[in-house]
Design a protein around this motif. Sequence first.
Motif, PDB file in Angstrom:
ATOM      1  N   UNK A 135      17.614 -24.434 -52.911  1.00  0.00           N
ATOM      2  CA  UNK A 135      17.505 -23.813 -54.242  1.00  0.00           C
ATOM      3  C   UNK A 135      18.817 -23.991 -54.994  1.00  0.00           C
ATOM      4  N   UNK A 176      19.056 -27.563 -56.172  1.00  0.00           N
ATOM      5  CA  UNK A 176      18.196 -27.877 -57.303  1.00  0.00           C
ATOM      6  C   UNK A 176      18.716 -27.297 -58.600  1.00  0.00           C
ATOM      7  N   UNK A 190      12.303 -33.748 -56.496  1.00  0.00           N
ATOM      8  CA  UNK A 190      11.150 -32.852 -56.364  1.00  0.00           C
ATOM      9  C   UNK A 190       9.846 -33.613 -56.539  1.00  0.00           C
ATOM     10  N   UNK A 192       9.877 -32.354 -47.538  1.00  0.00           N
ATOM     11  CA  UNK A 192       9.803 -31.073 -46.847  1.00  0.00           C
ATOM     12  C   UNK A 192      11.028 -30.228 -47.094  1.00  0.00           C
ATOM     13  N   UNK A 193      12.150 -30.891 -47.344  1.00  0.00           N
ATOM     14  CA  UNK A 193      13.385 -30.136 -47.493  1.00  0.00           C
ATOM     15  C   UNK A 193      13.495 -29.499 -48.878  1.00  0.00           C
ATOM     16  N   UNK A 229       7.958 -24.685 -48.451  1.00  0.00           N
ATOM     17  CA  UNK A 229       7.907 -26.123 -48.208  1.00  0.00           C
ATOM     18  C   UNK A 229       6.568 -26.747 -48.538  1.00  0.00           C
ATOM     19  N   UNK A 289       2.545 -24.940 -54.697  1.00  0.00           N
ATOM     20  CA  UNK A 289       2.277 -24.684 -56.113  1.00  0.00           C
ATOM     21  C   UNK A 289       1.299 -25.695 -56.688  1.00  0.00           C
ATOM     22  N   UNK A 332      -1.097 -24.541 -40.368  1.00  0.00           N
ATOM     23  CA  UNK A 332      -1.100 -23.411 -41.290  1.00  0.00           C
ATOM     24  C   UNK A 332      -0.609 -23.897 -42.653  1.00  0.00           C
ATOM     25  N   UNK A 362      -0.673 -34.440 -57.952  1.00  0.00           N
ATOM     26  CA  UNK A 362       0.651 -34.110 -57.417  1.00  0.00           C
ATOM     27  C   UNK A 362       0.762 -34.361 -55.915  1.00  0.00           C
TER      28      UNK A 362
END
Lengths: 306, 365, 365, 287, 392
Positions: C195, C198, C222, C232-233, C238, C288, C326, C351
Amino acid sequence: MVDTPTTHIKQPISGEPEPKGWLGLAFILPGFLFILVLFLVPLAMTIWMSFYNWPLLGRKKFIGLANYSELLGDMQLWHSLGFTMLYTVLVTAAIFVVAFPLALLVDRPLRSAGFFRTIFFMPVVIGFGAASTLWMWLLNPDSGVFAQVLRGIGLISSAPRPLESFWPAMAVIILMVVWKTAGFTMVILLTGLQGISNDVIEAAKIDGASVFSRFRRITLPLMRNSLVLALVLNVTSSMLAFDQFFIITQGGPENSTISAVFSIYLASFSSYRLGYGSALSFALLIVLVAISAIQFVLLRERPEEG
Amino acid sequence: MARLELRNVVKSYGIYEAVRGINLDIEDNEFVVFVGPSGCGKSTTLRMIAGLEHITGGDIVIGDQVVNRLGPGKRDIAMVFQNYALYPHMSVRENISFCLEQQKLPKAEIDERISRAAETLHITELLSRRPGQLSGGQRQRVAMGRAIVRNPKVFLFDEPLSNLDAKLRVQMRTEIKRLHQLLPTTTVYVTHDQVEAMTMADRVVVMNGGIIEQAGPPQELYHHPVSQFVAGFIGSPSMNFLTAMLEAEGDGLVVILEDGSRLAVPATRFQEYRAHAGKPVIFGIRPESISSLTQKPGFETIEANVDLVEPLGPETMIYFDIGSVSMCANVDPESDPRPRTKMPLSFNMNRMHLFDPVGGRSLSV
Amino acid sequence: MARLELRNVVKSYGIYEAVRGINLDIEDNEFVVFVGPSGCGKSTTLRMIAGLEHITGGDIVIGDQVVNRLGPGKRDIAMVFQNYALYPHMSVRENISFCLEQQKLPKAEIDERISRAAETLHITELLSRRPGQLSGGQRQRVAMGRAIVRNPKVFLFDEPLSNLDAKLRVQMRTEIKRLHQLLPTTTVYVTHDQVEAMTMADRVVVMNGGIIEQAGPPQELYHHPVSQFVAGFIGSPSMNFLTAMLEAEGDGLVVILEDGSRLAVPATRFQEYRAHAGKPVIFGIRPESISSLTQKPGFETIEANVDLVEPLGPETMIYFDIGSVSMCANVDPESDPRPRTKMPLSFNMNRMHLFDPVGGRSLSV
Amino acid sequence: MTQTKTNTNSRGGQTGYLLFLLVSILFAIFFIMPIVWSLANSFKPAAEALANPAALFSKTFSLENYRRLENVGAGWYVYAANSVMIAIGTVLLTVIVSVPAGYGFSKFKFPGQSILFVLIMATMMIPFQSILTPLFLILKLLGLQNSLVGLVLIYVTFQLPFSVFMMRNAFDAVPKALIEAARIDGASQATILRRIMLPIALPGVATVAMFAFLNSWNEFLAALIFLSDQNKFTLPIMLVNVSSGLYGIIDWGALQAGIAVTMIPCIILFLLLQRYYVRGLTAGAVK
Amino acid sequence: EEITLWVRTSSGAVLQGLAEKYNASHSDKVNVTQITAEQMVPKLGAAVAGGAAPDGAVLDLIYLPTFAANDSLEDISDFVKGLPYSAALSPSHIRLATYDGKVYGVPALPDASIIAYNTDLFKKAGLDPEKAPASLEEIAADAKKIHALDKETYGFYFVANSGSWLIYDFLPHLWAANADVLSDDGRTATVDTPAMRDTIAAYRDMWKEGAIHPTSRSGNGNNAVEAFASGKVGILMTGSYIVNLLTSKYPDVKFAVAPIPGPKGGASSFAGGDTVALIKGISEEKKKVALDFVKFYMEPEQQVYITQESGMPSRTDLAKEAYAKFDPRNLIAYDILAKARTPYTFSSDELFVSRTGPFLNLIQGTIFGDDVDGSIKKAQDDFTKILDRTNP
Ligand SMILES: Nc1ncnc2c1ncn2[C@@H]1O[C@H](COP(=O)(O)OP(=O)(O)OP(=O)(O)O)[C@@H](O)[C@H]1O
Ligand SMILES: Nc1ncnc2c1ncn2[C@@H]1O[C@H](COP(=O)(O)OP(=O)(O)OP(=O)(O)O)[C@@H](O)[C@H]1O
Ligand SMILES: [Mg+2]
Ligand SMILES: [Mg+2]
């Protein structure tokens, strides 16, 4: 901008580059010199001298292992070694018996606890010499405080002469040493106690453990490092005890309180048998190294920290 | 499995009142999270429930029993500590069995319970290790194992996740929640992280200065905070607050900001605020209720000088000033905001809040 | 103020190569963030730039000068450490002036520079305190002050925020960013928190196992990760990954998941992936990009068994399983998901990402 | 965290506190009274000391004992001055030698380091009484027998293992990042040691200095053996000389005065610096 | 010319005083360095071995044979024999200073062991205070009577836990009976003698009856005078200095002194004190100064000073003058000095002085222990072993 030629600077590493190891060696060197000249060399000399008949005056004579074979048959030496062991066991036990409650007592966040900690620690800073002479006076039957106080409260009728027989002499020496050193052990144990997280104790409370079981199963095992350290220090210094016997009991009664170091002192600086004294020193050294080794093994198996 | 009731519980340290009278009924199997700023008395309350602190006043009831004078070992509770408080010198198995041994259970039963708990928590292969040989998450699980093995009436947690790193925190959070669904037990969970509170709780209790500010389900706290404190505490980033005037304008109401901007209150909310017309108010709006230009009813638009832009991937935070106050808005990245530009922003006035400048109570009725 | 160039920089500790050949050009005044998992070599790279570690191979260029053999004091850089490394026995003023004294600057100049830096950082009234008397955020500012006072060519930060609590971290993050806008300087910033990466970076460098996986502006990473690792990072929570088959179906392409679900690839992306039809792939989709039922082109819907629900206020996370994996989705709270119910979820296939199961490279061309 | 250890307002709190006070005071009497008695008696005239040694206050305050101490050998102030010089010399030299050594062990890595460390530590395990004779011969070789300097060198040697150990731990506690910060700030090795490391390790230095002081001040066997000229004696030797009497009489009064003179500087130093002393002791010990 | 003399601390004050007097009246200087008593021998030994020796030393006479045998001392036979008053020097001192027919020392500060008894207690116990006990058996009887007066009053005090005190006080019993523990040349042990057994029997008797002061057993002499001065001790084994010490420090104590008797009678004493010796290799000039200093302190004027400070003059022929101003009881010790002896041995430390030495063990074992025969036999063996090892 991207293509500006860059200048390679050909210069030795300047500024303060990552320091090299040999600099550390240089820092250590003076200290090591001290150890070398005033410890390692004399140590080697001790071993060398132990093979000689080395009187203070007169010619030294190489006699091989004769000193050692004499040592084996020297009853006085075995007696003093036995006595030293006995003293070590008793005094260490006595110190723990006093210091542990003291540590528990002052382990609280009160101002008064800090004050008491200071008082209990105070005798530690007094030298063994001064402390011994002080106790010699306290114990003296004619003008000493103990005699007067004990007589005053009617506990005894005639002046006590604890130095006249073995067990009373041992008892007062232990009392004096406890007085002088319990504060030190207390502080070490205290650090151990304070190193135990309060949460863990509370977790045990919630697990329903009683006071006794908390102490035995949680507090004691978690203080292990402190306990072992206190043990090592006490055992080592007790094995090397000298001053209190030299000053207070003077080895008496009947040479029953001559400690190991005392007998080395006697051989070297009273009988002036430097070679034999060296052999004694070396023997004592081996005993001590063995004891230390055992203790270090104990120390090494340390529990994982949470 | 039992109810838990706090009746006017008070705790003083000398003259300082750390907990100033708490009333709370916790249902059987309910998961209640205490949240609040540092020093507000959360831990103290929890520790009083556990019996680790004596209570100065009031009663604590577990099941049907007043437990005020019962020692922590007798209350049939289990607690997970912030640092787990695992016994560092015991193996995982011994850690878990310690409390059962204290209860003098038969060996076979102890073994059986341990292996059941270990399976539930997937720590069977760790049983012979020492806590020092475990990772943070594994320790966390052992602490949980120690708690569940005794089938307590009440589970207590004191910030169990705050020592974990962000990723593990999220993971252990869902694990605790899942465990609660598996073995429903009355649970009191203390944290100062409102995200944890929001995600885990059946009911969130917001504490402040030794009292309960508000207690209720997470969405209720989010949408209907009773005070500026709760509104500011719940939600991340925090709600923006502006001092303002609420004025009647014709039939309607309008919020007038420091810089003179006028924001009309939607008609649906007149009823709520009418009584406060003409008074100074604190105007509150969440960053997610501010969006790039939107022409919908109830949205009011202002021109903002964008100060700083933080693109977070799925969304973008922008910072701008209104008067002397720095505001934060959460806008769609598509609107492509740039620092040091002007940009129209729309406030969703359906989601606005008004608070009393004195005392901070919500003005909605 | 200078460019910074790493040319094939290598660092070995004995036989272990911690950094395995890094090439990077950093522009004047650029703010570059190194990010990556623990142990990937970020700190080592930064420390080589600082001159705290010798480099085993390659060149480091600051401005126009190869600095490989220059000590750290001579490189004209400033560094902010994780724990700030403030000198605990010196006052804030002395901490800041220490490096200037080492340069033997005149007293007046030192004072002037200190007061300027202190004003910039609002720490003027702290100057006579000791670090021990400061809060976390204040210490952070002092560390910054110590760095800026010398007008370095390059600013280096090694996880400067990781010891702060969540709220303060967000606040200090914007403050560092603002400072960079105020005093533009070439900056290298190391963190393991994506975070932070970014939100702060002009350019993010993702490291893994001693090499650079990808370097580019945040939005590029992204939206267009070059590998499964980067995908994944970056992003929180994630991206979800599923093993799948990419099959040609008539004119189009379809992703077939483990459980047999078939997800059509939108026509706009045929071109990208056509070459890989008939091969096993890793299918990646961000939480998202999964929403409650949406009937738009490019959205594919499946029926999910909701496992766990985490309401976060403005959004709600739900967890569900596909096959043994999951999955996490970020849905609108309005759709009111409940645990242990069935619910239709739509994947925004515009996406989606596909990766090579071997090596994890992105399959998009 | 320790705050919650006691519940001062709990039911048992008050009685618990009183019990604590009571027990502590009993112990305190045991630990403090010998010192108090000794001090009290040093100010009593001989007759009164003999009649009532346990009394804390004498009817007449007298400095007679201290005056008599001036006639012991060269006079107590000569011995005190020797002790002070030896203690100062030992403290300075110990600090000067052990601080760099601790720094070297803590912040540098070089081959053979651990062997060197063990060699230095071994000194702690071996009684220096057992190498007195060779020491005696070596000091003679160096021309330092019967000299305060020689004694100081011996004391420093036997003070070193503990001091090096302490200083290593003290420097270990200084984060590496501080050194790196200083290097980036352009400081040289010397500057780093002087301006960064030393001030931070100061409690450790204080501990080392204090131990060096106390041990050299109080030591008596080596002093007894290595010093022969009575003008060079230290206080503990004076004490032992007073306590071994002359012609079968011990001057208890002078002995008390001697004990006081020997003991009081230690106690004052301890009270002034006890924070360092205890903290340094435990920090060094428990590592 | 300047010379340095090492002096043990107990004699330091007197020698210092003499040196000051000498320096005041001479152009040459004598510097006195005081050395702790116990350190004198090791220091001197090491210094001689290391070549850093002083010019001369004033040391305990029992060490003279050792140093002389070791070729450390300067032969001053001619000087000593040439002194006009050479016949008046303490015979025992001269004997100890003689090795291989050469004389290596001159007596400096002699003293002699004697007994002191409390005349008040004698009176109280019905004993004649004018008549000193003539034998050890008499002493034992008197001591028991005195102890019978009061539980806290003791008849006898001797210092049993210090080798140097024991040879000083105990050996004279044997000498008085013409026995000794060593042969004349000091090379053979003769521990087991009837005199030894009689002496021990008398001591054991007193100890059994509780007549010996309890501190005797563990004491090292530090409390002896105090105990006697407190009036609770009937008979004290002590030395010639006791007279001046008691009269000056405890003028209230009523006491008399007497020579040390043998078990059945006779009397002897231990000739103790210091001898001046010059270190081998001293230059002729310095030697002259040193010997001049000896002549100086042998002058009557200085002898009075010595007597006043340390209790006994170095020259026996000056006794009348020297003692004129002092308590006449001093003459008892002075008279006995002619009969006084000192063990001649090359290992006095190991045999006698050492705390773990055979002599101390003998006394402790036989008087306070149970196995008299065993202790005596062991002492004989240990003596022999040590002598075998140390005889030059
Ligand atoms: N033993 C104590 N003595 C005095 N005051 C205490 C004690 N324990 C806690 N307090 C005070 O009580 C108040 C509440 O403390 P508590 O530990 O319950 O806070 P908290 O909400 O858990 O905070 P945090 O989030 O920091 O853990 C604080 O002001 C604290 O200083
Ligand atoms: N002095 C050293 N000796 C040997 N290996 C080292 C040394 N310093 C670092 N390493 C190794 O180099 C690798 C990279 O370390 P580095 O500190 O750069 O990681 P990082 O990316 O900063 O990780 P983190 O996020 O945990 O700080 C790690 O595997 C580490 O174990
Ligand atoms: Mg808390
Ligand atoms: Mg790192």
